[in-house]
Every structure is written in C-alpha cells, then in structure tokens.
Scaffold this motif. Structure first.
Motif, short mmCIF file in Angstrom:
data_model
loop_
_atom_site.label_atom_id
_atom_site.label_comp_id
_atom_site.label_asym_id
_atom_site.label_seq_id
_atom_site.Cartn_x
_atom_site.Cartn_y
_atom_site.Cartn_z
N TYR A 32 0.84 -1.19 0.00
CA TYR A 32 0.00 0.00 0.00
C TYR A 32 0.88 1.25 0.00
O TYR A 32 1.97 1.24 0.55
CB TYR A 32 -0.91 0.02 1.24
CG TYR A 32 -1.74 -1.23 1.37
CD1 TYR A 32 -2.90 -1.40 0.63
CD2 TYR A 32 -1.36 -2.26 2.23
CE1 TYR A 32 -3.65 -2.55 0.73
CE2 TYR A 32 -2.10 -3.42 2.34
CZ TYR A 32 -3.25 -3.55 1.59
OH TYR A 32 -3.99 -4.70 1.68
N ALA A 76 -6.88 7.85 5.67
CA ALA A 76 -7.48 7.58 4.36
C ALA A 76 -8.76 6.77 4.51
O ALA A 76 -9.76 7.02 3.83
CB ALA A 76 -6.48 6.86 3.45
N TRP A 94 -1.41 7.45 8.14
CA TRP A 94 -1.96 7.88 6.85
C TRP A 94 -2.99 6.87 6.34
O TRP A 94 -3.94 7.25 5.65
CB TRP A 94 -0.85 8.14 5.82
CG TRP A 94 0.04 6.97 5.49
CD1 TRP A 94 1.25 6.68 6.04
CD2 TRP A 94 -0.21 5.94 4.52
NE1 TRP A 94 1.76 5.53 5.50
CE2 TRP A 94 0.89 5.06 4.55
CE3 TRP A 94 -1.26 5.68 3.64
CZ2 TRP A 94 0.97 3.94 3.72
CZ3 TRP A 94 -1.17 4.57 2.82
CH2 TRP A 94 -0.06 3.72 2.87
N VAL A 95 -2.84 5.58 6.68
CA VAL A 95 -3.84 4.58 6.30
C VAL A 95 -5.13 4.84 7.08
O VAL A 95 -6.22 4.84 6.50
CB VAL A 95 -3.32 3.14 6.54
CG1 VAL A 95 -4.43 2.12 6.34
CG2 VAL A 95 -2.14 2.83 5.64
N ASN A 97 1.44 10.99 -0.73
CA ASN A 97 2.91 10.95 -0.70
C ASN A 97 3.33 9.51 -1.01
O ASN A 97 3.38 8.67 -0.12
CB ASN A 97 3.43 11.40 0.66
CG ASN A 97 4.93 11.39 0.75
OD1 ASN A 97 5.63 11.02 -0.18
ND2 ASN A 97 5.45 11.82 1.89
N LYS A 98 3.66 9.22 -2.24
CA LYS A 98 3.95 7.84 -2.68
C LYS A 98 5.18 7.24 -2.00
O LYS A 98 5.39 6.03 -2.05
CB LYS A 98 4.14 7.79 -4.21
CG LYS A 98 2.87 8.13 -4.98
CD LYS A 98 1.84 7.05 -4.81
CE LYS A 98 0.62 7.36 -5.66
NZ LYS A 98 -0.48 6.46 -5.42
N GLU A 152 5.58 7.12 1.17
CA GLU A 152 5.10 6.46 2.37
C GLU A 152 4.38 5.18 1.96
O GLU A 152 3.36 5.22 1.27
CB GLU A 152 4.15 7.37 3.15
CG GLU A 152 4.82 8.58 3.73
CD GLU A 152 3.86 9.45 4.50
OE1 GLU A 152 4.32 10.06 5.47
OE2 GLU A 152 2.66 9.53 4.15
N THR A 153 4.94 4.05 2.38
CA THR A 153 4.35 2.76 2.01
C THR A 153 4.12 1.92 3.26
O THR A 153 4.64 2.22 4.33
CB THR A 153 5.27 1.99 1.05
OG1 THR A 153 6.54 1.78 1.70
CG2 THR A 153 5.48 2.74 -0.25
N TRP A 154 3.35 0.85 3.07
CA TRP A 154 3.06 -0.08 4.16
C TRP A 154 2.94 -1.47 3.58
O TRP A 154 2.38 -1.68 2.50
CB TRP A 154 1.75 0.33 4.85
CG TRP A 154 1.36 -0.52 6.01
CD1 TRP A 154 2.14 -0.96 7.04
CD2 TRP A 154 0.06 -1.05 6.26
NE1 TRP A 154 1.41 -1.70 7.92
CE2 TRP A 154 0.11 -1.78 7.46
CE3 TRP A 154 -1.15 -0.97 5.59
CZ2 TRP A 154 -0.98 -2.43 7.99
CZ3 TRP A 154 -2.24 -1.62 6.13
CH2 TRP A 154 -2.15 -2.34 7.33
N LYS A 169 -1.47 -0.34 11.52
CA LYS A 169 -1.72 0.54 10.36
C LYS A 169 -1.08 1.90 10.61
O LYS A 169 -1.26 2.47 11.69
CB LYS A 169 -3.22 0.72 10.13
CG LYS A 169 -3.92 -0.50 9.63
CD LYS A 169 -5.40 -0.23 9.44
CE LYS A 169 -6.09 -1.54 9.05
NZ LYS A 169 -7.52 -1.50 9.29
N LEU A 206 -5.73 2.18 -1.82
CA LEU A 206 -4.36 2.43 -1.39
C LEU A 206 -3.37 1.41 -1.95
O LEU A 206 -2.16 1.59 -1.82
CB LEU A 206 -4.30 2.41 0.14
CG LEU A 206 -5.22 3.39 0.87
CD1 LEU A 206 -5.12 3.18 2.38
CD2 LEU A 206 -4.91 4.82 0.51
N ASN A 257 0.67 5.73 0.25
CA ASN A 257 -0.10 6.92 0.58
C ASN A 257 -0.38 7.68 -0.72
O ASN A 257 0.55 8.05 -1.42
CB ASN A 257 0.69 7.79 1.56
CG ASN A 257 -0.07 8.99 2.04
OD1 ASN A 257 -1.14 9.32 1.53
ND2 ASN A 257 0.50 9.64 3.04
#
Length: 104
Positions: free
Chosen positions: A69, A92, A88-89, A74-75, A77-79, A85, A102, A71
């Motif tokens: 996933y 969203a 930003w998740v 802001n790409k 920022e990932t998860w 979580k 996402l 953000n």
C-alpha cells in the motif's frame, strides 16, 4: 580490584561504562562461539553436521516484506500490510477510501 567510583569524573565514568559494555559484549560473543563449537562437535560425534540437525532455514534471514500500500498524497510512504496501520492509512480509511484504493 576495587575502584572508588565516587572519585572519578563524569568523563572517566562514561569511559569506564563504555569499556565495560565492550567487555560484556566480547564475553557474550565468546561464550556463544564456544557453545556453537561444542554443539558442532557433539553433532559430529553423532555423525551429523549441525546444519543437518537444525535445518538450513535456521541460518537464513528472512528478506523484508514488499510494500502493498502507498499513501496517495505521498507515494514515498508505504506499508506492507503487516503490523499496526500507519496514521496515513487510518486517515485515508476515515475519509472514505478503501484498502483497494491504497494498493500499489
């Protein structure tokens, strides 16, 4: 050997603390190596290698999970979808987006 710690300056105490930490770490590493050597010798006397007994997977490290996933704002920022979580998740999801929105 008895050292009067009250007579030492702060710098001397910090130096002593650093030296003690290094000695402890060295001692622990040495004991681990000794234990590993003893286990390898024991396995060898039984006709096995230590790797055969514990399996090769015990020696391998897992590679980091790939992000699933990102953000939208802001790409960078990932998860991965593992663990708690990120904020930003949560934000969203509260704003009406879905996890599919996402997904990378």
């Amino acid at each position: 050997m008895k050292t009067d710690l009250d007579a030492l300056t702060l710098k001397e105490l910090k130096t002593l603390q650093s030296q003690v930490a290094k000695k402890i770490e060295g001692y622990e590493e040495r004991k681990k190596r000794e234990a590993l050597t003893a286990l390898e010798e024991q396995a060898k006397t039984l006709g096995y290698s230590l790797t055969e007994l514990v399996g090769a997977s015990a020696a391998r490290k897992r590679k980091p999970a790939q992000p699933k996933y990102a953000n939208p704002a802001n790409k960078s920022e990932t998860w991965t979808g593992r663990g708690r979580k990120p904020r930003w998740v949560e934000a969203a999801l509260k704003s009406g987006k879905t996890m599919e929105d996402l997904a990378i």
